[in-house]
Write an enzyme that holds these catalytic residues in place. Structure first.
Site, mmCIF file in Angstrom:
data_model
loop_
_atom_site.group_PDB
_atom_site.id
_atom_site.type_symbol
_atom_site.label_atom_id
_atom_site.label_comp_id
_atom_site.label_asym_id
_atom_site.label_seq_id
_atom_site.Cartn_x
_atom_site.Cartn_y
_atom_site.Cartn_z
ATOM 1 N N LYS A 109 -46.099 -8.366 -34.426
ATOM 2 C CA LYS A 109 -45.179 -7.235 -34.469
ATOM 3 C C LYS A 109 -45.454 -6.343 -35.668
ATOM 4 O O LYS A 109 -46.101 -6.734 -36.641
ATOM 5 C CB LYS A 109 -43.736 -7.732 -34.510
ATOM 6 N N HIS B 258 -45.959 0.488 -32.368
ATOM 7 C CA HIS B 258 -44.860 1.271 -31.775
ATOM 8 C C HIS B 258 -44.326 2.302 -32.777
ATOM 9 O O HIS B 258 -43.120 2.401 -33.020
ATOM 10 C CB HIS B 258 -43.733 0.349 -31.307
ATOM 11 N N THR C 65 -46.869 -2.320 -15.248
ATOM 12 C CA THR C 65 -46.988 -3.772 -15.383
ATOM 13 C C THR C 65 -45.639 -4.442 -15.600
ATOM 14 O O THR C 65 -45.301 -5.431 -14.942
ATOM 15 C CB THR C 65 -47.937 -4.121 -16.538
ATOM 16 N N SER D 199 -39.050 8.874 -8.033
ATOM 17 C CA SER D 199 -38.024 9.042 -9.065
ATOM 18 C C SER D 199 -37.641 10.505 -9.259
ATOM 19 O O SER D 199 -38.354 11.268 -9.908
ATOM 20 C CB SER D 199 -38.519 8.456 -10.391
ATOM 21 N N ILE E 216 -36.548 -2.576 -21.452
ATOM 22 C CA ILE E 216 -37.840 -3.090 -21.914
ATOM 23 C C ILE E 216 -38.547 -2.060 -22.785
ATOM 24 O O ILE E 216 -39.362 -2.406 -23.644
ATOM 25 C CB ILE E 216 -38.737 -3.459 -20.712
ATOM 26 N N ASP F 140 -38.986 -0.783 -27.519
ATOM 27 C CA ASP F 140 -40.020 -0.697 -28.555
ATOM 28 C C ASP F 140 -40.451 0.746 -28.791
ATOM 29 O O ASP F 140 -40.880 1.098 -29.896
ATOM 30 C CB ASP F 140 -41.252 -1.517 -28.159
#
Length: 371
Positions: free
Chosen positions: A75, A96, A178, A220, A267, A270
């Site tokens: 991280k 990130h 993914t 979408s 999810i 980050d």
């Protein structure tokens, strides 16, 4: 080259950036490896295992940071580590940066050369070092969503798969990459009714084909997504713009009209999160409430399953680690365009255009350092 691996200190982060097999390969090539004592314990890898593979075990993080030429982490550095970063060292880890100006500023101030796992990208657009953790986070998202849907944890009291005569949970997955694909796969496997939203029709076709129509796919649009979210029991946000902040696709006003006790798992946290109300949480305090819904925004979800995550991650990172150790960062990046795309900072310069745009900072093209 001297390669160092410190213990991860982020909340409940139990992964480690190397395995004994990786140590053995580095030492076989003539490199030295130092590892902070206890770094692998959370992944059930002992100091003895690392030592047997050829690593030297050292007592402190300070020693690892001060001696390593190539420093491997899982991280991004957090505040207690900022003062340890230095010029002349290469840091290879998830960063990130678009979601963390303090970390970006610290990297720039230190002069560190940093390469982000998540932006290493092949010519075909694949993200080989992000993919394994996206698989883990995607699968976990359905599990934690199901867990928090239980009434005893504040949820609606809905069983994902329902029972005969009672409808299953309505699950909306935003993004069919993914992470989203794996979230949908597990949710559908638990018996939920799953709808996946994405902007890429070919990706939706792949999902539809692989699941034989058992998972509903939708293009979408703001209107259709909003209506689906309002009816959902569980919403999983899995949107990715490589290196950049995630777009905010679920607004506070939409959340206000959701079912009481509905759960939202982000999810994408980050990269800043894809829900308007998202803010990073920890494994110690993973959720918070917005209106009558539950938000789960843990920024290091795979850290909860470190035995799986560590090996999945290092299987992918080690080929790049070996290149960096064998050649040094400049030659390695000059010879590998995928690795070069991961370059984030060097000598006080910001080399990621996406991060520079999101944080309103000057951008420097990495090509000038690779000529």
């Amino acid at each position: 080259m001297l390669v160092g691996i410190p213990t991860e200190i982020k909340n409940n982060e139990y992964r480690v950036a190397i395995t004994p097999a990786g140590v053995a390969e580095l030492t076989r090539r003539g490199h030295e490896v130092i590892i902070q004592a206890g770094a692998g314990e959370g992944s059930a890898i002992s100091d003895r295992d690392f030592k047997a593979a050829g690593a030297e075990i050292v007592n402190t993080a300070d020693q690892v940071w001060s001696e390593a030429e190539l420093l491997l982490k899982v991280k991004e550095p957090i505040e207690p580590e900022y003062s340890r970063m230095r010029k002349g060292q290469t840091l290879f880890t998830y960063l990130h940066l678009a979601a963390s100006k303090p970390c970006t500023d610290a990297l720039l101030a230190s002069g560190t050369t940093s390469i982000a796992y998540e932006t290493v990208q092949t010519a075909e657009g694949a993200l080989p070092l992000l993919a394994p953790m996206s698989e883990v986070a995607g699968r976990l998202s359905a599990q934690v969503g199901a867990y928090h849907l239980m009434r005893s944890y504040g949820g609606r009291g809905v069983l994902m798969g329902g029972v005969p005569g009672v409808a299953p949970a309505e699950v909306v997955v935003i993004g069919a990459g993914t992470a989203g694909y794996n979230a949908a796969r597990v949710a559908a496997g638990m018996g939920a009714h799953v709808t996946v939203f994405d902007l890429n029709i070919n990706t939706l076709r792949r999902v539809d084909g692989e699941f034989g129509g058992r998972i509903e796919t939708r293009y979408s649009s703001s209107l259709e997504l909003e209506e689906a979210v309002k009816k959902a029991d569980l919403v999983i946000g899995a949107v990715l713009v490589p290196g950049a902040k995630a777009p905010k696709l679920v607004t506070n006003s939409t959340v206000a009209h959701m079912k009481p006790g509905a759960v939202l798992v982000d999810i994408a946290i980050d990269q800043g999160g894809c829900f308007e109300d998202s803010r990073p949480t920890t494994h110690d305090e993973p959720t918070f409430k917005v209106h009558d819904t539950i938000f789960y925004c843990v920024a290091n979800m795979p850290g909860a399953v470190p035995r799986t995550s560590t090996f999945a991650l290092t299987n992918s990172t080690m080929p790049y680690v070996l290149k960096l150790a064998d050649k040094g960062w400049q030659a390695a990046c000059a010879s590998d365009s995928a690795l070069a795309k991961g370059l984030s900072t060097h000598d006080g310069k910001l080399l990621s255009e996406a991060v520079a745009k999101d944080l309103d900072l000057p951008f420097t093209d990495a090509a000038q350092f690779l000529a």
